[in-house]
Scaffold this motif. Structure first.
Motif, PDB file in Angstrom:
ATOM      1  N   ILE A   1       0.826  -1.210   0.000  1.00 19.07           N
ATOM      2  CA  ILE A   1       0.000   0.000   0.000  1.00 19.07           C
ATOM      3  C   ILE A   1       0.858   1.257   0.000  1.00 19.07           C
ATOM      4  CG2 ILE A   1      -0.213   0.219   2.515  1.00 19.07           C
ATOM      5  CD1 ILE A   1      -3.140   0.995   2.083  1.00 19.07           C
ATOM      6  N   LEU A   2       2.114   1.144   0.451  1.00 15.04           N
ATOM      7  CA  LEU A   2       3.032   2.274   0.476  1.00 15.04           C
ATOM      8  C   LEU A   2       3.999   2.173  -0.695  1.00 15.04           C
ATOM      9  CD1 LEU A   2       3.889   2.367   4.287  1.00 15.04           C
ATOM     10  CD2 LEU A   2       2.188   3.727   3.080  1.00 15.04           C
ATOM     11  N   ASP A   3       4.276   3.298  -1.333  1.00 15.23           N
ATOM     12  CA  ASP A   3       5.215   3.357  -2.451  1.00 15.23           C
ATOM     13  C   ASP A   3       6.638   3.211  -1.914  1.00 15.23           C
ATOM     14  OD1 ASP A   3       6.853   3.975  -4.584  1.00 15.23           O
ATOM     15  OD2 ASP A   3       5.712   5.744  -5.206  1.00 15.23           O
ATOM     16  N   PRO A   4       7.363   2.136  -2.274  1.00 20.07           N
ATOM     17  CA  PRO A   4       8.706   1.929  -1.720  1.00 20.07           C
ATOM     18  C   PRO A   4       9.702   3.009  -2.086  1.00 20.07           C
ATOM     19  CG  PRO A   4       8.277   0.389  -3.516  1.00 20.07           C
ATOM     20  CD  PRO A   4       6.987   1.072  -3.206  1.00 20.07           C
ATOM     21  N   GLY A   5       9.401   3.788  -3.136  1.00 19.54           N
ATOM     22  CA  GLY A   5      10.307   4.849  -3.551  1.00 19.54           C
ATOM     23  C   GLY A   5      10.116   6.150  -2.801  1.00 19.54           C
ATOM     24  N   MET A   6       9.070   6.238  -1.966  1.00 22.81           N
ATOM     25  CA  MET A   6       8.824   7.441  -1.186  1.00 22.81           C
ATOM     26  C   MET A   6       9.552   7.368   0.151  1.00 22.81           C
ATOM     27  SD  MET A   6       4.756   8.124  -1.928  1.00 22.81           S
ATOM     28  CE  MET A   6       4.735   9.699  -1.053  1.00 22.81           C
ATOM     29  N   SER A   7       9.781   8.505   0.747  1.00 20.46           N
ATOM     30  CA  SER A   7      10.424   8.548   2.066  1.00 20.46           C
ATOM     31  C   SER A   7       9.359   8.556   3.157  1.00 20.46           C
ATOM     32  CB  SER A   7      11.293   9.792   2.195  1.00 20.46           C
ATOM     33  OG  SER A   7      10.487  10.959   2.227  1.00 20.46           O
ATOM     34  N   ILE A   8       9.815   8.354   4.403  1.00 19.88           N
ATOM     35  CA  ILE A   8       8.894   8.383   5.548  1.00 19.88           C
ATOM     36  C   ILE A   8       8.148   9.719   5.589  1.00 19.88           C
ATOM     37  CG2 ILE A   8       8.800   8.475   8.067  1.00 19.88           C
ATOM     38  CD1 ILE A   8      11.089   6.485   8.138  1.00 19.88           C
ATOM     39  N   GLY A   9       8.903  10.804   5.462  1.00 20.25           N
ATOM     40  CA  GLY A   9       8.275  12.118   5.521  1.00 20.25           C
ATOM     41  C   GLY A   9       7.271  12.349   4.415  1.00 20.25           C
ATOM     42  N   GLU A  10       7.582  11.918   3.214  1.00 17.84           N
ATOM     43  CA  GLU A  10       6.682  12.124   2.077  1.00 17.84           C
ATOM     44  C   GLU A  10       5.370  11.376   2.260  1.00 17.84           C
ATOM     45  OE1 GLU A  10       9.947  12.798  -1.528  1.00 17.84           O
ATOM     46  OE2 GLU A  10       9.271  10.769  -1.014  1.00 17.84           O
ATOM     47  N   VAL A  11       5.429  10.176   2.831  1.00 16.68           N
ATOM     48  CA  VAL A  11       4.211   9.379   3.032  1.00 16.68           C
ATOM     49  C   VAL A  11       3.244  10.090   3.966  1.00 16.68           C
ATOM     50  CG1 VAL A  11       3.339   7.277   4.126  1.00 16.68           C
ATOM     51  CG2 VAL A  11       5.222   7.139   2.503  1.00 16.68           C
ATOM     52  N   VAL A  12       3.771  10.644   5.063  1.00 13.39           N
ATOM     53  CA  VAL A  12       2.903  11.316   6.034  1.00 13.39           C
ATOM     54  C   VAL A  12       2.473  12.687   5.521  1.00 13.39           C
ATOM     55  CG1 VAL A  12       2.723  12.119   8.424  1.00 13.39           C
ATOM     56  CG2 VAL A  12       4.047  10.069   7.911  1.00 13.39           C
ATOM     57  N   GLU A  13       3.343  13.355   4.786  1.00 13.58           N
ATOM     58  CA  GLU A  13       3.037  14.708   4.321  1.00 13.58           C
ATOM     59  C   GLU A  13       2.045  14.737   3.157  1.00 13.58           C
ATOM     60  OE1 GLU A  13       6.739  16.403   3.242  1.00 13.58           O
ATOM     61  OE2 GLU A  13       7.559  16.386   5.286  1.00 13.58           O
ATOM     62  N   GLU A  14       2.001  13.684   2.359  1.00  7.26           N
ATOM     63  CA  GLU A  14       1.206  13.703   1.130  1.00  7.26           C
ATOM     64  C   GLU A  14      -0.258  14.087   1.360  1.00  7.26           C
ATOM     65  OE1 GLU A  14       0.612  10.916  -2.788  1.00  7.26           O
ATOM     66  OE2 GLU A  14       0.452   9.963  -0.821  1.00  7.26           O
ATOM     67  N   PRO A  15      -0.992  13.436   2.305  1.00 10.84           N
ATOM     68  CA  PRO A  15      -2.394  13.848   2.484  1.00 10.84           C
ATOM     69  C   PRO A  15      -2.529  15.249   3.048  1.00 10.84           C
ATOM     70  CG  PRO A  15      -1.735  12.262   4.172  1.00 10.84           C
ATOM     71  CD  PRO A  15      -0.639  12.289   3.162  1.00 10.84           C
ATOM     72  N   LEU A  16      -1.531  15.707   3.818  1.00 13.51           N
ATOM     73  CA  LEU A  16      -1.597  17.053   4.384  1.00 13.51           C
ATOM     74  C   LEU A  16      -1.474  18.115   3.295  1.00 13.51           C
ATOM     75  CD1 LEU A  16       0.725  16.444   7.489  1.00 13.51           C
ATOM     76  CD2 LEU A  16      -1.768  16.669   7.499  1.00 13.51           C
ATOM     77  N   ARG A  17      -0.586  17.865   2.326  1.00 14.36           N
ATOM     78  CA  ARG A  17      -0.390  18.832   1.247  1.00 14.36           C
ATOM     79  C   ARG A  17      -1.495  18.730   0.192  1.00 14.36           C
ATOM     80  NH1 ARG A  17       4.714  20.993   1.595  1.00 14.36           N
ATOM     81  NH2 ARG A  17       6.296  19.784   2.707  1.00 14.36           N
ATOM     82  N   THR A  18      -1.767  17.491  -0.235  1.00 15.38           N
ATOM     83  CA  THR A  18      -2.666  17.274  -1.374  1.00 15.38           C
ATOM     84  C   THR A  18      -4.130  17.443  -0.994  1.00 15.38           C
ATOM     85  OG1 THR A  18      -1.058  15.698  -2.252  1.00 15.38           O
ATOM     86  CG2 THR A  18      -3.262  15.675  -3.214  1.00 15.38           C
ATOM     87  N   HIS A  19      -4.521  16.847   0.148  1.00 15.68           N
ATOM     88  CA  HIS A  19      -5.940  16.818   0.505  1.00 15.68           C
ATOM     89  C   HIS A  19      -6.358  18.007   1.365  1.00 15.68           C
ATOM     90  CE1 HIS A  19      -5.490  12.163   0.081  1.00 15.68           C
ATOM     91  NE2 HIS A  19      -5.339  12.805  -1.043  1.00 15.68           N
ATOM     92  N   LEU A  20      -5.473  18.433   2.274  1.00 15.78           N
ATOM     93  CA  LEU A  20      -5.841  19.477   3.213  1.00 15.78           C
ATOM     94  C   LEU A  20      -5.255  20.837   2.839  1.00 15.78           C
ATOM     95  CD1 LEU A  20      -5.481  17.509   6.569  1.00 15.78           C
ATOM     96  CD2 LEU A  20      -7.480  17.755   5.103  1.00 15.78           C
ATOM     97  N   GLY A  21      -4.264  20.849   1.946  1.00 13.52           N
ATOM     98  CA  GLY A  21      -3.708  22.105   1.468  1.00 13.52           C
ATOM     99  C   GLY A  21      -3.034  22.933   2.541  1.00 13.52           C
ATOM    100  N   LEU A  22      -2.316  22.317   3.484  1.00  5.20           N
ATOM    101  CA  LEU A  22      -1.684  23.036   4.580  1.00  5.20           C
ATOM    102  C   LEU A  22      -0.349  23.639   4.149  1.00  5.20           C
ATOM    103  CD1 LEU A  22      -2.352  20.566   7.544  1.00  5.20           C
ATOM    104  CD2 LEU A  22      -3.734  22.488   6.786  1.00  5.20           C
ATOM    105  N   SER A  23       0.094  24.644   4.883  1.00  3.92           N
ATOM    106  CA  SER A  23       1.378  25.289   4.609  1.00  3.92           C
ATOM    107  C   SER A  23       2.521  24.381   5.045  1.00  3.92           C
ATOM    108  CB  SER A  23       1.466  26.618   5.359  1.00  3.92           C
ATOM    109  OG  SER A  23       1.493  26.382   6.764  1.00  3.92           O
ATOM    110  N   GLY A  24       3.724  24.717   4.568  1.00  3.51           N
ATOM    111  CA  GLY A  24       4.883  23.893   4.880  1.00  3.51           C
ATOM    112  C   GLY A  24       5.162  23.763   6.360  1.00  3.51           C
TER     113      GLY A  24
END
Length: 539
Positions: A376-399
């Motif tokens: 279910i997790l993309d092996p090419g992504m990092s730990i940070g990218e996996v957790v950050e993805e829904p925050l950036r893409t779905h919720l549109g939060l700042s850095g």
């Protein structure tokens, strides 16, 4: 009194992997007599993996191996040990064991014929005879298809039959049924025990989970950091008069009693998921296997009885059943991944039937998944990218907010010490499961789907995941849908349960009532599979 024949003798076995500074096994010794059973119990990295690797003849050329191994009268240095015809290796059952484009049955027959030095017809008959001894075992015809088209339980029966029909002196079992549901595991463990007592072979069973310890009749050897902590029979270990490490292992057993105290759950809020008379479509290649009498009128009538329930914010419901029972097909129907054959689904006050595909995709972003699949997790992504993805893409939060929520979620699941740039491919299965929970925490979902999250983990990892999921259930203001064959996990996370079998619901009710008074044979079998042999579930 006849002399007992010694089958296996391991003396001072040490194994150090290439490039490692500490040994996986350190002067490990073990003996096993004809007909005896020994369970080697330890968490991941305890050394049991190195033991199996050496005995099965799969140790690497760069491994440092010392000590001696004797099978029967012959003894050889462990470094020179290779696969032995008197030992049948029984690995964890996966479709990858077989050539993907060829049917499983001819592959099994070919291996049996080679081991028995017999014609194909004789080898096929030997496999048939083993399977015929058990009413729950599949026929040879069920194995006569490609690996990806066979139910894992059916595949496990075939691999077990292959090991038994070789008439070995010893079966080396590398937790072969650990990825199966509890009911299937208990069924296959019982069959293995019957075959051991009938044929008289010895059994060495390496595992990190406790069901084999509770179901097999043998000596238990607890291993940690490459050495033996202690050994004895099951009664001694259940008494509690054991090493602290062993007590921790046995204390990790889940409580299933219907009157047991469970953590306080949050107050249920407004309805989130309203389901009325939903029936999934007949699946095509989705893993759901309908009964052979599918066209029978009574079966068709039963299947027309759709599922109806309401799931509120903060609430939880469990879909319990073995693989192929229809539980996952129902989830896919509820989320309109595969729109249902009939029925109505309202999610967050929106009727899903009225939505276009882009709108459905947008709504599903508020659904988080925690599964037992590492894919279910993309092996090419990092730990940070996996957790950050829904925050950036779905919720549109700042850095800045993204970094704060990411760090808080990773800390919650015990992964804050890892560099956020570490790739998923470099994580263990346990860490990947924790990362899925961190992602769910950070994404603030409306609904969390929990799908067999403990699959393939050892006892310690399972108890930690169970605690994390219970904590998630307690503090996250989301609804939870639990998909599992394990009633103990469903009991810990849900207050309402639907029991599935052969594509239909066979029982539904409050969790405590179903545990106390199960009405269907399917529910009774599933409850018994995760109950201690002496446990009174009815309370």
């Amino acid at each position: 009194m006849s002399d007992v024949r010694r089958i296996l003798e391991i003396r001072d076995l040490s194994v150090t992997s290439a490039g490692a500074t500490t040994p996986e096994l350190d002067r490990f010794s073990l003996s096993l007599d004809a007909g005896a059973c020994t369970i080697v119990l330890g968490e991941t990295g305890s050394g049991k993996e190195a033991l199996v690797r050496v005995l099965s003849g799969f140790s690497g050329p760069d491994d440092e191996v010392s000590g001696t191994i004797a099978v029967g009268a012959g003894s050889v240095p462990a470094k020179k040990w290779r696969e032995n015809p008197r030992i049948a290796y029984l690995p964890g059952v996966q479709p990858q064991l077989f050539a993907p484009q060829a049917r499983v049955l001819p592959q099994l027959v070919r291996l049996a014929a080679r081991a028995l030095d017999a014609p194909f017809g004789s080898a096929c008959e030997e496999l048939r005879l083993v399977l015929a001894r058990y009413k729950d075992a599949p026929s040879l015809a069920a194995l006569d298809t490609r690996p990806d088209g066979i139910d894992p339980v059916c595949l496990a029966w075939g691999v077990l039959a292959l090991a038994v029909c070789r008439t070995p002196d010893l079966i080396l079992a590398d937790d072969p049924f650990g990825d199966l549901g509890p009911k299937a595991m208990v069924m296959l463990l019982k069959a293995m025990e019957c075959e051991r007592k009938r044929a008289g072979f010895a059994l060495l069973y390496a595992t990190g989970c406790l069901p084999p310890v509770l179901r097999l009749d043998g000596r238990i050897v607890v291993i940690r950091q490459g050495g033996i902590v202690e050994e004895g029979d099951r009664r001694r270990f259940e008494s509690g008069h054991t090493h602290v490490y062993t007590r921790q292992l046995f204390q990790s057993l889940p409580v299933l009693r219907s009157d047991a105290t469970v953590p306080r759950m949050p107050t249920r809020g407004q309805p989130l998921l309203q389901v009325h008379d939903v029936e999934p479509k007949r699946p095509h290649g989705l893993g759901l296997r309908w009964p052979r009498d599918e066209m029978d009128a009574s079966v068709t009538r039963r299947r027309r009885e759709g599922v109806t329930f309401e799931l509120c914010r903060g609430g939880s419901v469990a879909f319990v059943g073995e693989q192929g029972s229809g539980r996952r097909a129902m989830v896919r129907a509820l989320l309109f991944i595969d729109p249902p054959h009939k029925g109505r689904v309202v999610f967050d006050a929106v009727a899903l039937q009225a939505l276009s595909q882009p709108m459905l995709n947008r709504l599903r972003r508020r659904v988080a998944f925690v599964t037992g699949s590492d894919e279910i997790l993309d092996p090419g992504m990092s730990i940070g990218e996996v957790v950050e993805e829904p925050l950036r893409t779905h919720l549109g939060l700042s850095g800045r907010l993204v970094a704060g929520y990411r760090d808080a979620a990773l800390k919650r699941v015990g992964l804050s010490s890892l560099d956020s740039q570490v790739l998923i491919a470099n994580l263990s299965a346990f860490d990947r499961r924790r990362l899925q929970i961190a992602r769910a925490i950070a994404a603030a979902p409306l609904l969390v789907v929990i799908d067999e999250p403990l699959a393939g983990l050892d006892a310690f990892a399972q108890v930690i995941l169970r605690e994390l999921l219970t904590d998630l259930r307690r503090h996250l203001d989301a609804a939870m849908l639990v998909v599992t064959a394990d009633f103990s996990l469903a009991r810990a996370l849900a207050g309402e349960v639907f029991v599935f079998d052969s594509g239909r619901v066979v029982e539904h009710g409050a969790m405590s009532e179903v545990l106390k008074f199960p009405k269907s044979p399917v529910a009774r079998d599933l409850i018994a599979a995760v109950s201690l042999p002496s446990e009174d579930v009815s309370g």
